[in-house]
Design an enzyme around this catalytic site. Structure first.
Site, mmCIF file in Angstrom:
data_model
loop_
_atom_site.group_PDB
_atom_site.id
_atom_site.type_symbol
_atom_site.label_atom_id
_atom_site.label_comp_id
_atom_site.label_asym_id
_atom_site.label_seq_id
_atom_site.Cartn_x
_atom_site.Cartn_y
_atom_site.Cartn_z
ATOM 1 N N ASP A 1 0.910 -1.244 0.034
ATOM 2 C CA ASP A 1 -0.090 -0.019 -0.124
ATOM 3 C C ASP A 1 0.941 1.377 -0.073
ATOM 4 O O ASP A 1 1.423 1.539 0.902
ATOM 5 C CB ASP A 1 -0.991 0.106 1.181
ATOM 6 C CG ASP A 1 -2.046 1.125 1.064
ATOM 7 O OD1 ASP A 1 -2.068 2.084 0.311
ATOM 8 O OD2 ASP A 1 -2.948 1.164 2.050
ATOM 9 N N ASP B 1 -1.181 5.798 -7.004
ATOM 10 C CA ASP B 1 -1.723 4.697 -5.860
ATOM 11 C C ASP B 1 -1.948 3.461 -6.435
ATOM 12 O O ASP B 1 -2.707 3.201 -7.432
ATOM 13 C CB ASP B 1 -3.021 5.298 -5.272
ATOM 14 C CG ASP B 1 -3.295 4.518 -3.917
ATOM 15 O OD1 ASP B 1 -2.676 4.037 -3.127
ATOM 16 O OD2 ASP B 1 -4.518 4.096 -3.917
#
Length: 503
Positions: free
Chosen positions: A183, A382
């Site tokens: 992440d 992201d």
């Protein structure tokens, strides 16, 4: 007299025919818009393949390797030595629970919406100066974990967990291998720990800190404890809590332990959360590997000068790698500024100037992609978000430019979930489609493969334009557009490199 008028009229007709012919010739010689090939048959074949993968028979589920724990590996703390991990997509780790490919896609998009809402909320809190600790309960001496007092709803990780790519790392001494969610939008590393007050299902045994000789709880005075957004103290031990935008959370003891990166090396005293109560989170994975820009992220804790990853197609079932301090940005790679937002250090902002479709620049004001004085807006990369989200003005301009050049395609009957632009390619094995390119601040650009912006929604041949609008001022480049491209974050020189076909 009549003859003079006749020749005069003939001259006018001749001139008109010449001008018409010249214009027609000019149009015929003009450069057609750029196209690339979308392999429809291959994409549809993968939709069947991903549903047939059985994680229980895959080598991915191996929990230990004898040579892993016995092999002598040097310690690399505070160095720039290369470290490497394998990357796997979510759907190769979790057993399929979907009757068909469309239900799988809709599940992905549902998770994606939760992810985007969480990111938008985190940025908004930072811009508005909201203290996240004011929004959540804090521990006290009478009770160590009290999830009933949470003000946000707890939801099922099976439907809402937003982890899309996993790496296998070792934690503790001797090292226990486990899958962790990758992440770039989070900083705190954590994993589920015994004893479990409440733990979700994971593919590996839950980590037992009592079995690690290098596990050390952090005191309340430790600088790592002070860096947490939400923490408290119990018996001079630091307790942490991390909450996510969908109501999920992890609660437990903040500690340090040794982290092992496959066969490439290991690092002592990495701060991570040892979660005893973890709800509504990442089904299958043992925890989360935070690669954000904050002080507690893995990248900062190991003093990485750079890191890179290549996200494989989630339907292909292949793996790639996550590398620290190894891959450099090459001269032939697309390059963009790596920008920072003074209001929030977690996210990696990229200097995006616009798009082109079919080789023609899309008219979008540059201000749409800029971070304003308050810290709002901008564009982040992201890996946990799937579909690229653009401010409505930018999205409409990009979509309209594509639709204009794709006017000969057969439209699908209606919008599907996030997507308002879909096509029926059921009768085709391949199709030439307009190119789509990202243009970055500084003049570099990269053409996307067709499968990175036209994705199958079902196994019958419905493909959608894989961008979506957002009401937020923040735009997000998601992992569908990143797939198959090695993304390098040069943290020393504040650059991002995008290298096609280097996975």
């Amino acid at each position: 007299m009549a003859l003079a008028r006749f020749f005069s009229l003939l001259s006018v007709i001749t001139l008109s025919l010449f001008l018409f012919a010249s214009n027609a010739s000019s149009r015929s010689l003009s450069t057609p818009h750029k196209t690339t090939v979308l392999n429809v048959a291959s994409s549809l074949q993968q939709t069947q393949h991903i549903l047939s993968i059985d994680p229980t028979r895959s080598s991915l589920t191996t929990t230990t390797r004898p040579e892993f724990e016995s092999k002598s590996i040097p310690f690399f703390l505070n160095s720039s030595s290369p470290l490497t991990l394998q990357l796997h997509s979510r759907d190769t780790l979790l057993a399929p629970h979907h009757k068909d490919y469309k239900s799988l896609v809709l599940s992905r998009l549902e998770r994606d919406s939760s992810r985007v809402a969480a990111i938008a909320a985190k940025v908004r809190f930072s811009v508005e100066g909201v203290n996240r600790s004011d929004l959540k309960p804090v521990y006290n001496d009478e009770t160590m974990y009290n999830p009933e007092e949470l003000t946000t709803p707890v939801v099922s990780g099976a439907s809402q967990g937003s982890g899309e790519y996993f790496s296998r790392i070792g934690v503790g001494t001797p090292a226990k291998e486990m899958y962790m969610v990758l992440d770039t939008g989070s900083d705190v590393n954590w994993l589920q720990c015994k004893p479990c007050s409440d733990c979700y299902e994971q593919s590996d045994p839950v980590f037992d800190p009592a079995e690690s000789s290098t596990y050390k709880p952090l005191s309340c005075a430790a600088p790592q404890c002070a860096s947490l957004e939400v923490s408290t103290c119990r018996s001079n031990k630091c307790l942490y809590q991390v909450s996510y935008g969908d109501g999920s959370f992890t609660v437990g003891e903040y500690a340090t332990d040794t982290v092992t990166f496959g066969d490439s090396g290991k690092v002592n005293d990495v701060a991570l959360g040892c979660g005893h109560d973890n709800e509504g989170l990442f089904m299958g994975a043992a925890g989360l590997l935070g690669l954000g820009g904050g002080a507690l992220s893995m990248t900062n804790q190991i003093n990485a000068t750079s890191f890179s990853y290549c996200l494989v197609d989630r339907d292909a079932g292949n793996s790639s790698s996550l590398d620290f301090n190894s891959v450099k940005i090459g001269d032939g790679d697309a390059m963009a500024p790596l920008l920072r937002n003074k209001k929030i250090d977690t996210f990696y902002y990229v200097g995006l100037s616009g798009f082109s479709v079919g080789g023609e620049k899309v008219e979008i004001p540059s201000s749409v992609f800029e971070v304003d004085a308050a810290g709002a807006g901008g564009v982040i990369l992201d890996c946990g978000t799937a579909v690229t989200r653009l401010q409505t003005e930018a999205y409409n301009a990009l979509r309209d430019a594509f639709v204009k050049l794709a006017k000969d395609f057969k439209n699908a009957t209606s919008s599907i979930s996030l997507f308002d632009t879909c096509y029926d390619f059921s009768s085709m094995s391949s199709v030439n489609v307009p190119t789509v390119a990202f243009h970055f601040t500084g003049g570099k650009s990269i053409d996307l493969p067709a499968k990175n912006y036209l994705i199958p929604i079902d196994d019958a041949g419905t493909f959608c334009f894989a961008f979506a609008p957002t009401s937020s001022e923040l735009s997000i480049i998601g992992n569908v557009q990143q797939q198959g491209t090695r993304i390098t974050y040069d943290l020393e020189n504040n650059l991002i490199g995008l290298s096609a076909n280097k996975c």
